[in-house]
Design an enzyme around this catalytic site. Structure first.
Site, PDB file in Angstrom:
ATOM      1  N   TYR A 136     106.830  24.403 120.335  1.00  0.00           N
ATOM      2  CA  TYR A 136     105.944  23.385 119.768  1.00  0.00           C
ATOM      3  C   TYR A 136     104.652  24.062 119.302  1.00  0.00           C
ATOM      4  O   TYR A 136     103.601  23.914 119.916  1.00  0.00           O
ATOM      5  CB  TYR A 136     105.651  22.288 120.802  1.00  0.00           C
ATOM      6  N   LYS A 186     118.165  31.137 126.381  1.00  0.00           N
ATOM      7  CA  LYS A 186     119.137  31.155 125.284  1.00  0.00           C
ATOM      8  C   LYS A 186     119.062  32.542 124.646  1.00  0.00           C
ATOM      9  O   LYS A 186     118.952  32.676 123.431  1.00  0.00           O
ATOM     10  CB  LYS A 186     118.816  30.039 124.278  1.00  0.00           C
ATOM     11  N   ASP A 219     122.789  25.763 126.945  1.00  0.00           N
ATOM     12  CA  ASP A 219     123.944  24.910 126.618  1.00  0.00           C
ATOM     13  C   ASP A 219     124.852  24.748 127.837  1.00  0.00           C
ATOM     14  O   ASP A 219     125.244  23.631 128.205  1.00  0.00           O
ATOM     15  CB  ASP A 219     124.710  25.422 125.386  1.00  0.00           C
TER      16      ASP A 219
END
Ligand code: NAI
Ligand code: MG
Length: 352
Positions: A136, A186, A219
């Site tokens: 962000y 990730k 995930d």
């Protein structure tokens, strides 16, 4: 001890859940001899429609004087969501260096998970979300607007200081809970920032040898939270991953209506802000049926942060009791109680 609380009810059900929480907190203050004073700010999409900004120019200075901030929710159809978010919430989180977003969730007795294998007690975890950097970021831009080669670029920003302090906070919290931390990553797909995140978390782990920890790709982690929610204790995640995971964990618990959050400046130099995870829920606004528990539990986190652990535990006990009773569950929890009926039960439990 006296505390001045800045209140931003906001939009939609925001004012309803804030009114509810103030009533309950006033009862807690009465029973525990706390002096809470309230300063209300009408900053909202309603204000934006009239004045052109979500908050006045000196809004942050006004907030700086409070001991803590309690916020309902902001957002209303007609005002783009990025305007309401970047015009109020994000400036508060960043200006006051609230770099931790703690989002606990649990499946309490009386609640039903949409997952058939999960029983009360089978989910009790905290998502620790990095709250001021990461994905962000304001760095980026749009080019060639309106042409076929139009493009948008947004840079994710991860700093050594930022990752270290959120990891340290999460390890400390895990030590005070069940001693187990999971880092969301990730690093297989995102080849710069996420390997860096992993590296810094591993470094900080060495300073917390008493906490067992592992690292999971986001995930696979999402799937494991659904399949085996009871396994997790504290999950530390970047701004985006933590945002998404905490809605998932609230859903696994059965309703976003009970999920709380604390935007913390652990250095205590600036006021911290407490707010439910849910938004302004325009679909049920004004009907008197909003679940106030997400905001009341946020107030529990606020009392804890202000150093009133006993009052906080007492209020949390009242929350557990009201969830246990079918008559005081709101519609999102499968009941038919109104906001006012839940408040009445909470106040009675606090005074009992
Ligand atoms: P939402 O959280 O407002 O609502 C999602 C669903 O959950 C709706 O069906 C709503 O009725 C239900 N719900 C939410 N809180 C509830 C409660 N306390 N009791 C019972 N049911 C509840 O999310 P949505 O619809 O995506 O967003 C609505 C507006 O809120 C948007 O403008 C959005 O930008 C804003 N928003 C603001 C946030 C904040 O102020 N921190 C956070 C999330 C959304
Ligand atoms: Mg969110």
């Amino acid at each position: 001890m006296a505390h001045e609380i800045g209140v931003i009810p906001g939009d939609g059900i925001g004012p309803e859940v804030i009114d509810a929480t103030r009533t309950v907190l006033d009862a807690v203050a009465d029973v525990h001899d706390l002096e809470l004073s309230w300063v209300e700010h009408d900053w909202s999409c309603r204000r934006y429609a009239q004045a052109g900004t979500m908050m006045p120019e000196d809004g942050l200075d006004a907030l700086a004087r409070h001991d803590a901030i309690l916020l309902g929710a902001v957002g209303w159809p007609g005002v783009p969501d990025h305007v309401s978010l970047w015009g109020l919430l994000i400036p508060i989180r960043r200006h006051f260096r609230q770099y931790v977003n703690e989002r606990p969730i649990a499946l309490f007795e009386g609640m039903t998970s949409p997952l058939r294998a999960v029983e009360p007690g089978g989910l009790d975890l905290v998502v620790v979300r990095e709250n001021v950097e990461g994905e962000y970021s304001e760095i980026g831009g749009r080019m060639n607007r309106g042409f076929p080669d139009e493009m948008a670029v947004q840079e994710a920003v991860f700093t050594r200081a930022g990752v270290s302090r959120i990891a340290d906070h999460a390890f400390d919290l895990a030590r005070r809970r069940r001693g187990y931390l999971t880092s969301a990553t990730k690093s297989n797909g995102i080849v710069h920032t996420m390997p860096f995140w992993d590296e810094v978390v591993r470094e900080r782990a060495a300073a917390h040898p008493d906490v067992r920890w592992d690292s999971e790709l986001i995930d696979a982690l999402a799937a494991k939270i659904v399949l085996e929610p009871g396994r997790f204790d504290v999950i530390v995640a970047s701004n985006l991953f933590g945002d998404i995971l905490s809605d998932l964990t609230a859903a696994v618990a059965g309703s976003i209506g009970i999920a709380p959050s604390a935007n913390l400046d652990p250095t205590r130099e600036h006021p911290s802000m407490f707010e439910p995870v849910h938004g302004s829920a325009p679909d049920i606004a004004g009907k008197g049926i909003a679940n106030p528990i997400g905001t009341v539990w946020s107030a529990v986190l606020m009392l804890d942060h202000l150093g009133h652990g006993e009052a906080a535990a007492h209020l949390m006990d009242a929350v557990r009791r009201s969830l246990r009773e079918p008559a005081t569950r709101t519609r999102d929890l499968g009941g038919s109680a109104s906001t006012a009926e839940v408040v009445e039960a909470l106040v009675a439990a606090v005074r009992a």
